[in-house]
Motif scaffolding. Sequence first.
Motif, short mmCIF file in Angstrom:
data_model
loop_
_atom_site.label_atom_id
_atom_site.label_comp_id
_atom_site.label_asym_id
_atom_site.label_seq_id
_atom_site.Cartn_x
_atom_site.Cartn_y
_atom_site.Cartn_z
N ALA A 149 5.75 0.99 -0.24
CA ALA A 149 4.55 0.71 0.54
C ALA A 149 3.44 0.15 -0.34
O ALA A 149 2.59 -0.62 0.11
CB ALA A 149 4.08 1.96 1.25
N ALA A 150 3.47 0.52 -1.65
CA ALA A 150 2.45 0.06 -2.58
C ALA A 150 2.81 -1.24 -3.28
O ALA A 150 2.02 -1.74 -4.09
CB ALA A 150 2.19 1.15 -3.63
N GLY A 151 4.02 -1.79 -3.00
CA GLY A 151 4.35 -3.08 -3.57
C GLY A 151 5.63 -3.13 -4.38
O GLY A 151 5.99 -4.20 -4.88
N GLN A 184 2.21 -7.36 -1.37
CA GLN A 184 1.28 -7.56 -2.48
C GLN A 184 -0.13 -7.52 -1.92
O GLN A 184 -0.63 -8.50 -1.36
CB GLN A 184 1.55 -8.90 -3.17
CG GLN A 184 0.67 -9.19 -4.38
CD GLN A 184 1.01 -8.31 -5.57
OE1 GLN A 184 1.99 -7.56 -5.55
NE2 GLN A 184 0.21 -8.37 -6.62
N GLU A 185 -0.76 -6.34 -2.01
CA GLU A 185 -2.10 -6.13 -1.46
C GLU A 185 -2.17 -6.55 0.00
O GLU A 185 -3.09 -7.23 0.44
CB GLU A 185 -3.15 -6.89 -2.30
CG GLU A 185 -3.22 -6.38 -3.74
CD GLU A 185 -4.27 -7.13 -4.56
OE1 GLU A 185 -4.79 -8.15 -4.06
OE2 GLU A 185 -4.55 -6.70 -5.68
N GLY A 186 -1.15 -6.15 0.75
CA GLY A 186 -1.10 -6.39 2.18
C GLY A 186 -0.46 -7.70 2.59
O GLY A 186 -0.27 -7.94 3.79
N GLY A 238 -0.38 -11.10 7.81
CA GLY A 238 -0.06 -11.44 6.43
C GLY A 238 -1.18 -11.20 5.46
O GLY A 238 -1.13 -11.66 4.32
N GLU A 239 -2.22 -10.46 5.90
CA GLU A 239 -3.36 -10.18 5.02
C GLU A 239 -3.52 -8.69 4.75
O GLU A 239 -4.02 -8.31 3.69
CB GLU A 239 -4.64 -10.74 5.64
CG GLU A 239 -4.63 -12.26 5.78
CD GLU A 239 -5.89 -12.78 6.46
OE1 GLU A 239 -6.61 -11.97 7.09
OE2 GLU A 239 -6.15 -13.99 6.37
N ALA A 240 -3.09 -7.87 5.68
CA ALA A 240 -3.27 -6.42 5.52
C ALA A 240 -2.10 -5.67 6.16
O ALA A 240 -2.27 -4.68 6.85
CB ALA A 240 -4.59 -5.97 6.13
#
Length: 706
Positions: A33-35, A54-56, A85-87
């Motif tokens: 979940a964190a990347g 990657q950061e959402g 695709g942003e968050a």
Amino acid sequence: MSTNEIDRRTFGKAAGVAGFTALAWSPGTAAQAAGEPITTSSPDGSITAQFRLQEGTPQYRITRGTQVVLDWSGMGFELGDRRLGEAAELVGIAHDELDETWRPVWGSSAEIRSHCRSTVVRLHEQVDFDVEFRVFDDGVGFRYFFPQQPDLGDFEVLDEHTEFRFTADHTAWSTPANYDSVEYLYTETPLTGAGKLHPWQEPREDAERLGDLATPLTLRVADDLYLAVHEAALLSYPDMTLTKIDGGPGLRSALVPRKGEGRRKALLRTPFPTPWRAFLIGREPGALVESNLVLNLNEPCAIEDTSWIAPGKFLGVWWEIHKGRNTWIEGPDLGASTENVLRAVDFAADNGIPYVLAEGWNKGWKTGGDFGDDQDFLTPNEQLDLRQVLDRCRERGVAFLAHNETGGGVDNYERQLDQAFALYAELGMPGVKTGYAGDIDAHHHHDQWMVEHYQRVIHKAARHRLLINAHEPIKGTGIERTYPNFVSREGARGIEYDAWSQGNPPEHTVTLPFTTMLAGPFDYTPGIFDITWFPPQSPQDDHGDSNDGTRVHTTRAHQLALYPVLLSGLQQLADVPEHYEGVPEFEFLRQVPVSWDETRVLHGEIGDFITMARRSGPAWFVGSLTDEQQRTLEIPLDFLGDGRYVAHFYRDAPGTDVETNPNEVEVDHRLVDASTVIRAELAGGGGHALHLAPAGQDDAHLPEYR
């Protein structure tokens, strides 16, 4: 939604929607979940697809061994006022392995194995959406899926943000994108210069409909690594073209817009899977051609009884029209007259050719091309006795294919479609060659509405047991697996350009197998025997002086060798019958099939040369082609079975020259076996065709190949 909407059950079966409901979901780890990347490897472990947040921002990466095929590339959508695709947040993961062997109704192989490992990642960002990866030994496919949910029913797509970030400025073989045409010559350039017009390409007046790049896009990533970027299972969605990302050798998806609707690309309804974004990967160019990835990303055959689907060769009243001797319109030089069509039927019957087609057979053709709304697909022209033609066809064991040229009048065609197809079935016509030449007022040829139109045509054709060969179509994406009555499409700049333009350079036909043909079968209309033929011109010829001085830019042997190289379920013998009569090398065209049990690319370099071997039953047919360069190619016959074979040679003669003596073909017959290596001497623009059949007692007198 469209008033001509595709039936949802039909769409769901063709797109594989049901498969998403049977997944066994597990929650992702905190690290994922964190990347932390989620990895999926091919069954043999050679190819890997990774996914991460990657950061959402969803991202993917593809490698082959230690080589990076595509570096971390973003994914996302604009759905009306929602941006995905942003968050994004990870909701769940499902893994699976799929392994089946299936038998195509027709094609390059009698059976195909589809073996992959899959991962589906469920994400949430205002709405739920999935990304599904399938990783095969010959490449990767991924698609997006929007499940049915309370907050997402009918929705619009303003953009799809799928990136393709490469590690270097690779060599690319490309054509420009055009919302209405794929009829371009390929150029070989660095990726940053891809999409340029070939020097032989005539200027286009439709610059407002040009994008950067079309797919398939083929690239050399390294000396031992080749990649093709394409899509599979394009259904109820717009064509994906590619646009360049500033600042590096990267690309992004660019969907064809709905004409006159601003930024809107698609109107969709959940549940909806997008087409697959497909990546064919191989160590050499021939591996891309041999790949079944695009087919394997499509759903199984949707037609229960396929016994009526019979691919084959056809003779057309066609080349004489493009060359200006005859016309599509009624008058003294009409090509589709009773006399001309009966002559074609008799020639086809005498030579075992199952189908005949006559362009201009129906009412509605006019000079100048603006006739789309006048076409009558039910009524023959005044100079064609259709009943007499069909009676002769039945007597001689030949079938008549209908030709439906819409001239861009798609609404007119839709109004007549059901009645026309019912009539053709009643009259015993087994198939239709459709055409979409010209502008379509309300649509782009490759937008969502037209993609669904092509689907409606193929569905209705299947109900009436009709084959379809579409010209000026949407590109191939493998749906012939699901609808095998879609036996061919033009899908490329074909040989008709040699009739009324500068034409196609010899490199064209040794580029197409590594580019256009990766999308599936296509109708190039090969088989021209009189390479420099320029007949007396009809005063009614629609091409004017565009025909003057035109010619085909290959040798006759090259035309023969195209048949084992280029795949098409309906394969035309494009020249006029009189150019085939009494010619020994015509025997190769009489014998060559269109559907195969096995296919091998023996060697090839994109745009330079290729040798392909295809087997039908115990017989093999081998085609070798070269560009403008004279070449000697060695062809090992180690693919043959035990025992001796008769090799029937159809090759450039010692005196063959593409400019001064293109028609000369040397015919020879020798005994060979699996230890034989053929030395093929090709003239510039030349070819070499082989028919290999098991030897019998009557062949013992033939000399051995030395």
